[in-house]
Design a protein around this motif. Structure first.
Motif, PDB file in Angstrom:
ATOM      1  N   SER A  76     184.510  40.069  -5.211  1.00 21.79           N
ATOM      2  CA  SER A  76     184.093  39.434  -6.465  1.00 21.79           C
ATOM      3  C   SER A  76     184.808  39.982  -7.692  1.00 21.79           C
ATOM      4  O   SER A  76     184.752  39.375  -8.753  1.00 21.79           O
ATOM      5  N   PRO A  83     176.121  36.754  -7.178  1.00 20.54           N
ATOM      6  CA  PRO A  83     175.749  36.158  -5.883  1.00 20.54           C
ATOM      7  C   PRO A  83     175.190  34.746  -6.012  1.00 20.54           C
ATOM      8  O   PRO A  83     175.529  33.868  -5.223  1.00 20.54           O
ATOM      9  N   THR A  90     176.960  35.532   0.991  1.00 22.59           N
ATOM     10  CA  THR A  90     177.198  36.551  -0.017  1.00 22.59           C
ATOM     11  C   THR A  90     176.850  37.888   0.603  1.00 22.59           C
ATOM     12  O   THR A  90     175.768  38.047   1.172  1.00 22.59           O
TER      13      THR A  90
END
Length: 136
Positions: free
Chosen positions: A51, A83, A94
């Motif tokens: 991420s 998420p 996730t």
């Protein structure tokens, strides 16, 4: 066996992922940036996408990949916003860091397309893997 692209800029985390997935028999390639991921080609069964990549918002790359390949989005354990955004965009799962490599390997096996037409797909897209207290 799945063809897995790992998009992760942190060397220590990447090495743990690569070691475990290769040990499970997967063909694994690692890149460190979104640009390298785009240049890696389209032939992946699963993408593990960090991420927080340098130089570009990972959610932009996630948008491009969703619908083409199952993507497990790897987020920081204290991040409560990303998420949900990843799930809305279409991430297949996730995964919060830290995670257990064994659980990540199981997720890859579930997300990878089955090569045997008679085999049912038991994957549960969108399932959240919570922090597990450290890497094994």
């Amino acid at each position: 066996m799945a063809r897995v692209l790992v998009v992760e800029d942190e060397p220590n985390i990447a090495e743990i992922i690569l070691f475990k997935l290769r040990r499970e028999g997967h063909l694994v390639t690692r890149v460190e940036t979104a640009a390298e991921a785009r240049g890696a080609g389209p032939d992946w069964d699963v993408v593990l996408l960090d991420s927080s990549l340098p130089g570009e918002d990972s959610l932009l790359l996630l948008r491009e990949l969703c619908g083409l390949v199952p993507v497990a989005f790897l987020t920081e354990s204290l991040d409560d916003v990303t998420p949900g955004l990843a799930q809305e965009i279409g991430a297949a799962a996730t995964v919060r860091k830290p995670f257990k490599p064994t659980l990540l390997a199981r997720l890859v096996a579930e997300l990878a397309p089955k090569r045997d037409a008679g085999h049912s797909d038991d994957a549960r897209p969108g399932e959240l893997i919570a922090p597990m207290g450290g890497l094994e």
